[in-house]
Scaffold this active site. Sequence first.
Site, mmCIF file in Angstrom:
data_model
loop_
_atom_site.group_PDB
_atom_site.id
_atom_site.type_symbol
_atom_site.label_atom_id
_atom_site.label_comp_id
_atom_site.label_asym_id
_atom_site.label_seq_id
_atom_site.Cartn_x
_atom_site.Cartn_y
_atom_site.Cartn_z
ATOM 1 N N ARG A 163 -73.820 76.389 -32.831
ATOM 2 C CA ARG A 163 -72.808 75.328 -32.917
ATOM 3 C C ARG A 163 -72.134 75.285 -34.294
ATOM 4 O O ARG A 163 -71.821 74.221 -34.820
ATOM 5 C CB ARG A 163 -73.426 73.954 -32.602
ATOM 6 N N SER A 247 -72.492 66.451 -25.026
ATOM 7 C CA SER A 247 -73.723 66.372 -25.820
ATOM 8 C C SER A 247 -73.392 65.928 -27.241
ATOM 9 O O SER A 247 -72.609 66.593 -27.923
ATOM 10 C CB SER A 247 -74.424 67.728 -25.851
ATOM 11 N N GLU A 348 -73.279 66.885 -32.904
ATOM 12 C CA GLU A 348 -72.400 68.007 -32.570
ATOM 13 C C GLU A 348 -70.947 67.696 -32.877
ATOM 14 O O GLU A 348 -70.236 68.530 -33.425
ATOM 15 C CB GLU A 348 -72.542 68.377 -31.083
#
Length: 352
Positions: A163, A247, A348
Site C-alpha cells: 500500500r 478498508s 490506508e
Amino acid sequence: MHFLRDFPLNSFNTFGVAALARQFAVVSSEQDLMRWCSAAGQATPPFLLGGGSNLLLTHDIEAPVLQLALLGKRVIFDEGNTVLVEAMAGERWHAFVQWTLAQGLSGLENLSLIPGFVGAAPVQNIGAYGVEMAATCDSVMAIDTATGEPREFRRADCQFSYRDSVFKRPPAGQHAADEDHRDRFAITRVRFRLSRRFVAHVDYGEVKAELQAIGVTAPTAMDVARAVVAIRSRKLPDPAVQGNAGSFFKNPVVPAAQAAALGERYPALPQYPADATGEQVKLAAGWLIEQAGWKGRGITTDSPAAVSERHALVLVNRGGATGAQLWGLAQAIQFDVADKFGVLLQPEPRIV
C-alpha cells in the site's frame, strides 16, 4: 483549465463529507497541466484528486485542487501472450479492469470492483485477494508539478511496497506528514503488462470458497473477476449508499516473534507471511478491530461516524458525519487496538 472558487467537495470524496476547495479545476489534458505547472513556478503546490475513494477530508483545502480526469485507453503492443495496455489517469479502475478482461487479457481480475481512478492505483499500490497492482505495472507517466516537466517511472522507479509507492511520499528533505509537498508528481497515464495466458491466483480462502460455491473447478480470468465482485459486493458497503473509503486500516506487519506471542494468546488471530524470509508476519486488522469491540458501532450510539456492521475494516458515514468525527473514531480504534494487542494500526486513506 478553468478554476472555480470555494467549490464543494462533498461529491468528490466517497465518504461524502463536507469540505471546500478554495480553487478547483478539472484537468482533461496533459498539455494543460504542464502549462499550468510551469507557469512562473507554482508558489503553492496543488492538491491532486482522483475519484476521492481513498481520502478523508477534515478541513477545507487551501491549495489549488486539480482533479485528474484524463480519459482514454489503448493497446500499445500485442506480441504473443504479452500485451501492453495503457490507461489514462481519469479512467475508472473497475471499468478498465472489465475492458482488459473483454480483450481476453488477465492479470487484473483479482482487483475487480476496487473504486477510484486508474491514476490513483500506483500511488496506493492497490491490492486485493493475493494480488497487487505492482505485479502488472510496466510504467507510469507523470508530470512534475514543480516544473511542468513530464517524467516516466519504470516499475522499479515506483518503489512499490505494501500500500505504498514513491508517489505517496514527499520529496527528499520534506517531513513524511507534510501535506503541502506530497503531490509532487501528477500521474497522467499508467501502462500494464498483461497476458493472454491465464494464471489463476485463487489461493486466497474467500476466492477459492466462492468459486467452489458456484461450481467452478477450472476458473477463467472472468470467473475469478465475477467471484471477487460477488465477495466485495457482499462484504463492503456501496459508497453510493453509505459513505466510506473501503478498508480504512492496513493489515499490520509485525516481527514473527511478536506474531507468535499474539498467536499463543489469541489462537484465532489470522496471520499470513509478509516476506519470503518469514521474519515478518501480516495480521488481520479487521479481526483486531472486531475483537476490540468496534464492529457496527461508533464512539456514541447515535454517532454519524461508525464502523460498518458488515466489515470491521470499513468506517462509514451514517449521514452528516464530518471528517473530524471520522478521524476521531479512527484514532479511538487505533488506541484500543494498541492497548489490547500492542499493535498500532495505520490508515490506508490519505488523511487531510
